[in-house]
Design an enzyme around this catalytic site. Structure first.
Site, PDB file in Angstrom:
ATOM      1  N   ASP A  99       0.795  -1.229   0.000  1.00 47.32           N
ATOM      2  CA  ASP A  99       0.000   0.000   0.000  1.00 47.32           C
ATOM      3  C   ASP A  99       0.824   1.275   0.000  1.00 47.32           C
ATOM      4  OD1 ASP A  99       1.065  -0.002   2.532  1.00 47.32           O
ATOM      5  OD2 ASP A  99      -0.776  -0.638   3.514  1.00 47.32           O
ATOM      6  N   GLU A 121      -0.664  -9.000  -1.176  1.00 47.94           N
ATOM      7  CA  GLU A 121      -1.225  -8.439   0.066  1.00 47.94           C
ATOM      8  C   GLU A 121      -2.435  -7.544  -0.256  1.00 47.94           C
ATOM      9  OE1 GLU A 121       0.448  -5.344   2.905  1.00 47.94           O
ATOM     10  OE2 GLU A 121       1.286  -7.143   3.824  1.00 47.94           O
ATOM     11  N   GLU A 135      -2.111   5.156   2.956  1.00 48.31           N
ATOM     12  CA  GLU A 135      -2.059   3.752   2.558  1.00 48.31           C
ATOM     13  C   GLU A 135      -3.433   3.144   2.254  1.00 48.31           C
ATOM     14  OE1 GLU A 135      -0.430   5.042   5.158  1.00 48.31           O
ATOM     15  OE2 GLU A 135       1.691   4.749   4.661  1.00 48.31           O
ATOM     16  N   HIS A 212       6.654   5.247  12.772  1.00 50.62           N
ATOM     17  CA  HIS A 212       6.946   6.072  11.591  1.00 50.62           C
ATOM     18  C   HIS A 212       5.722   6.626  10.888  1.00 50.62           C
ATOM     19  CE1 HIS A 212       5.607   3.341   8.367  1.00 50.62           C
ATOM     20  NE2 HIS A 212       5.953   2.378   9.182  1.00 50.62           N
ATOM     21  N   ARG A 214       2.747   8.336   9.067  1.00 54.41           N
ATOM     22  CA  ARG A 214       2.470   9.737   8.722  1.00 54.41           C
ATOM     23  C   ARG A 214       1.379  10.357   9.605  1.00 54.41           C
ATOM     24  NH1 ARG A 214       3.790  12.380   3.698  1.00 54.41           N
ATOM     25  NH2 ARG A 214       5.198  10.680   3.247  1.00 54.41           N
ATOM     26  N   HIS A 245      13.440   5.171  12.347  1.00 53.95           N
ATOM     27  CA  HIS A 245      13.187   5.356  10.908  1.00 53.95           C
ATOM     28  C   HIS A 245      13.952   6.588  10.411  1.00 53.95           C
ATOM     29  CE1 HIS A 245      10.838   5.968   7.219  1.00 53.95           C
ATOM     30  NE2 HIS A 245      10.269   4.789   7.401  1.00 53.95           N
TER      31      HIS A 245
HETATM   32  C1  UD1 Z   1       6.799   4.986   3.390  1.00 53.62           C
HETATM   33  C2  UD1 Z   1       5.377   4.586   2.962  1.00 53.62           C
HETATM   34  C3  UD1 Z   1       4.635   3.901   4.112  1.00 53.62           C
HETATM   35  C4  UD1 Z   1       5.457   2.761   4.690  1.00 53.62           C
HETATM   36  C5  UD1 Z   1       6.844   3.266   5.060  1.00 53.62           C
HETATM   37  C6  UD1 Z   1       7.692   2.104   5.522  1.00 53.62           C
HETATM   38  C7  UD1 Z   1       4.235   6.015   1.341  1.00 53.62           C
HETATM   39  C8  UD1 Z   1       3.488   7.271   1.118  1.00 53.62           C
HETATM   40  N1  UD1 Z   1       4.638   5.785   2.603  1.00 53.62           N
HETATM   41  O1  UD1 Z   1       6.662   5.978   4.391  1.00 53.62           O
HETATM   42  O2  UD1 Z   1       3.409   3.400   3.634  1.00 53.62           O
HETATM   43  O3  UD1 Z   1       4.803   2.254   5.811  1.00 53.62           O
HETATM   44  O4  UD1 Z   1       7.461   3.861   3.906  1.00 53.62           O
HETATM   45  O5  UD1 Z   1       8.836   2.516   6.161  1.00 53.62           O
HETATM   46  O6  UD1 Z   1       4.469   5.275   0.426  1.00 53.62           O
HETATM   47  N2  UD1 Z   1      14.309   8.467   4.136  1.00 53.62           N
HETATM   48  C9  UD1 Z   1      15.677   8.421   4.003  1.00 53.62           C
HETATM   49  N3  UD1 Z   1      16.259   7.216   3.667  1.00 53.62           N
HETATM   50  C10 UD1 Z   1      15.552   6.078   3.488  1.00 53.62           C
HETATM   51  C11 UD1 Z   1      14.149   6.134   3.652  1.00 53.62           C
HETATM   52  C12 UD1 Z   1      13.546   7.344   3.971  1.00 53.62           C
HETATM   53  O7  UD1 Z   1      16.366   9.412   4.164  1.00 53.62           O
HETATM   54  O8  UD1 Z   1      16.147   5.031   3.206  1.00 53.62           O
HETATM   55  C13 UD1 Z   1      13.663   9.770   4.473  1.00 53.62           C
HETATM   56  C14 UD1 Z   1      13.701  10.783   3.310  1.00 53.62           C
HETATM   57  O9  UD1 Z   1      13.873  12.065   3.830  1.00 53.62           O
HETATM   58  C15 UD1 Z   1      12.302  10.648   2.705  1.00 53.62           C
HETATM   59  C16 UD1 Z   1      11.485  10.412   3.948  1.00 53.62           C
HETATM   60  O10 UD1 Z   1      12.288   9.574   4.769  1.00 53.62           O
HETATM   61  O11 UD1 Z   1      11.900  11.782   1.971  1.00 53.62           O
HETATM   62  C17 UD1 Z   1      10.110   9.845   3.741  1.00 53.62           C
HETATM   63  O12 UD1 Z   1      10.121   8.679   2.934  1.00 53.62           O
HETATM   64  P1  UD1 Z   1       8.735   8.205   2.246  1.00 53.62           P
HETATM   65  O13 UD1 Z   1       8.965   6.921   1.515  1.00 53.62           O
HETATM   66  O14 UD1 Z   1       8.125   9.317   1.458  1.00 53.62           O
HETATM   67  O15 UD1 Z   1       7.748   7.986   3.463  1.00 53.62           O
HETATM   68  P2  UD1 Z   1       7.820   7.020   4.707  1.00 53.62           P
HETATM   69  O16 UD1 Z   1       7.332   7.805   5.874  1.00 53.62           O
HETATM   70  O17 UD1 Z   1       9.136   6.371   4.774  1.00 53.62           O
HETATM   71  N1  UDP Z   2      12.380  -3.722   9.850  1.00 55.19           N
HETATM   72  C1  UDP Z   2      13.750  -3.841   9.559  1.00 55.19           C
HETATM   73  N2  UDP Z   2      14.621  -3.043  10.254  1.00 55.19           N
HETATM   74  C2  UDP Z   2      14.226  -2.156  11.191  1.00 55.19           C
HETATM   75  C3  UDP Z   2      12.837  -2.027  11.465  1.00 55.19           C
HETATM   76  C4  UDP Z   2      11.944  -2.818  10.765  1.00 55.19           C
HETATM   77  O1  UDP Z   2      14.133  -4.623   8.716  1.00 55.19           O
HETATM   78  O2  UDP Z   2      15.084  -1.476  11.776  1.00 55.19           O
HETATM   79  C5  UDP Z   2      11.414  -4.546   9.085  1.00 55.19           C
HETATM   80  C6  UDP Z   2      10.354  -5.249   9.895  1.00 55.19           C
HETATM   81  O3  UDP Z   2      10.788  -6.522  10.332  1.00 55.19           O
HETATM   82  C7  UDP Z   2       9.193  -5.341   8.914  1.00 55.19           C
HETATM   83  C8  UDP Z   2       9.370  -4.123   8.047  1.00 55.19           C
HETATM   84  O4  UDP Z   2      10.689  -3.663   8.266  1.00 55.19           O
HETATM   85  O5  UDP Z   2       9.289  -6.478   8.080  1.00 55.19           O
HETATM   86  C9  UDP Z   2       8.352  -3.080   8.413  1.00 55.19           C
HETATM   87  O6  UDP Z   2       8.663  -1.887   7.792  1.00 55.19           O
HETATM   88  P1  UDP Z   2       8.033  -0.512   8.257  1.00 55.19           P
HETATM   89  O7  UDP Z   2       7.634  -0.586   9.677  1.00 55.19           O
HETATM   90  O8  UDP Z   2       9.014   0.529   7.834  1.00 55.19           O
HETATM   91  O9  UDP Z   2       6.773  -0.381   7.283  1.00 55.19           O
HETATM   92  P2  UDP Z   2       5.245  -0.883   7.394  1.00 55.19           P
HETATM   93  O10 UDP Z   2       5.241  -2.352   7.563  1.00 55.19           O
HETATM   94  O11 UDP Z   2       4.620  -0.149   8.529  1.00 55.19           O
HETATM   95  O12 UDP Z   2       4.662  -0.435   6.095  1.00 55.19           O
END
Ligand code: UD1
Ligand code: UDP
Length: 385
Positions: A99, A121, A135, A212, A214, A245
């Site tokens: 999602d 999923e 999501e 994490h 939003r 995160h």
């Molecule tokens: C995203 C997904 C969310 C998911 C989450 C898992 C969307 C809108 N959101 O949220 O559904 O649950 O990932 O973790 O698709 N960033 C880094 N390095 C990384 C990853 C993230 O610097 O490796 C920072 C960046 O500043 C980036 C910000 O995190 O702009 C947000 O990343 P983004 O993928 O937009 O949203 P998440 O909150 O991570």
């Molecule tokens: N996870 C990981 N390292 C971490 C924290 C989480 O590999 O430091 C894994 C966790 O086991 C799970 C996935 O990341 O499989 C969940 O990701 P996240 O919570 O970012 O996203 P969501 O599932 O909420 O979309």
């Protein structure tokens, strides 16, 4: 018959973890399938960690992540970049998972090229458009585009049936996160951080924490952090481990409240193998994550979920997961009870596996073989034990 080209589109930590077992399974069938991996790299570092863990090679890395990206800018970069790759590769099917923005935009870009989409999923619902945000909408829009719906549970299948999707297009496969977890836990392990080996050997209760979402940014997340701060100060017998995160919105809230407490360990995101092993060693988990709600119950770890609704009701029904919301007092009191009361803990700590048996990837690949007429046989549905 020539092999069919299957493109898998992923880009964040969770969708990549959950597609990894399917990529590995498809690669075992070169006569039927050629596999193309397309990473939007919506996440950069957290994606690379997963790719390394599973040894996945990326054919097209779109590298779209920007610091503090907005939903709109992320969406527009993703759809443009995917458009060009799909034009070039012309796959027979696109698989997306879950999602995220990558999921929805992956399916939209495929639709623009009239390529059928398989949604892994499928059918998770809270029935609240704004929760989780964005999501819930991403998965609804993906369902509208998808040709094949791989529902992890019967509850998810029923949600899709209620919305009018054709019965023949929905398959109950279990969740491939359990396949991924089994792969991660199969080898003996030493943590990449010495400090984790030390914490685990101390035999204090480890409380594993992640946040994490939003919709929890700002005040709700601050409240949850204050609850954890109170617990840590009151109970020196616990060690809170929080791989934070990389989103700056999260880090700006978490560090000022939880840094500098002797028994709270704020660390960088862990590799999936490290995280899986740490979860296995933890006493209980506090999280707003989707994937962790599915993994922890299979390890018998109680989970307190920092959300008001969940699209994963199965483990709540089994009693391993409790929705505690974002109220500071409620989080504190529920966690305190788990720490102090052995019967309360035992009541939640039973290993249940409502989300899968580790064979979801095999089922999905078998369904694809049937879809492309390589075989007449369809696997039977995953049944919740
Ligand atoms: C995203 C997904 C969310 C998911 C989450 C898992 C969307 C809108 N959101 O949220 O559904 O649950 O990932 O973790 O698709 N960033 C880094 N390095 C990384 C990853 C993230 O610097 O490796 C920072 C960046 O500043 C980036 C910000 O995190 O702009 C947000 O990343 P983004 O993928 O937009 O949203 P998440 O909150 O991570
Ligand atoms: N996870 C990981 N390292 C971490 C924290 C989480 O590999 O430091 C894994 C966790 O086991 C799970 C996935 O990341 O499989 C969940 O990701 P996240 O919570 O970012 O996203 P969501 O599932 O909420 O979309």
């Amino acid at each position: 018959m020539h092999p069919r080209k299957i493109a898998l589109v992923f880009g964040t930590r969770p969708d990549t973890i959950k597609l990894a077992p399917i990529i590995l399974e498809l690669q075992k069938c070169p006569r039927q399938f050629s596999v193309v991996t397309i990473a939007t790299a919506q996440h950069r570092h957290m994606l690379d960690q997963v790719l390394k863990t599973f040894g996945i090679r990326v054919d097209h890395d779109l590298n779209i992540m920007q610091p503090k990206q907005s939903l709109a800018s992320l969406t527009s970069r993703a759809v443009n970049a995917l458009d060009a790759v799909l034009e070039k590769e012309k796959p027979d099917m696109v698989l997306v998972q879950g999602d995220t923005t990558t999921t929805f935009i992956g399916s939209l870009a495929a639709f623009y090229h009239r390529i059928p989409v398989g949604h892994v999923e499928a059918g998770l619902r809270t029935d609240d458009k704004l929760n989780p945000f964005p999501e819930e909408m991403n998965r609804r829009l993906t369902s509208a585009i998808a040709e094949l719906h791989f529902a992890p549970t019967i509850t998810a299948k029923n949600a899709l049936l209620r919305e009018g999707y054709a019965r023949e297009s929905i398959f109950v496969t279990g969740n491939s996160v359990i396949d991924a977890l089994k792969i991660a836990l199969q080898q003996d392990h030493r943590f990449s951080l010495r400090m984790l080996d030390r914490i685990v050997s101390q035999k204090k209760h480890i409380v594993l924490l992640t946040m994490h979402r939003r919709e929890n940014w700002g005040k709700p997340m601050r409240g949850a952090c204050c609850a954890v701060q109170r617990l840590a100060r009151e109970f020196s017998g616990i060690d809170v481990v929080f791989p934070v995160h990389l989103n700056p919105e999260v880090r700006e809230v978490v560090y000022p409240i939880l840094d500098n407490l002797a028994n709270v360990h704020l660390i960088e995101p862990l590799s999936y193998v490290d995280f899986a092993h740490l979860m296995a060693k933890s006493y209980f988990v506090i999280t707003d994550s989707g994937g962790i709600q599915e993994e922890a119950p299979s390890l018998g770890k109680p989970v307190l979920v920092l959300r008001s609704v969940t699209e994963r009701p199965e483990a709540v029904k089994f009693g391993t997961v409790k929705l505690v919301g974002l109220d500071q007092n409620r989080i504190y009191k529920t966690a305190k009870k788990l720490i102090e009361s052995r019967p309360a803990y035992k009541k939640m700590a039973s290993a249940t596996n409502p989300y899968g048996d580790g064979k979801a990837a095999q089922r999905i690949v078998a369904i694809l073989k049937h879809y492309f007429a390589f075989t007449k046989k369809l696997p039977s549905d995953f049944k919740i034990p």
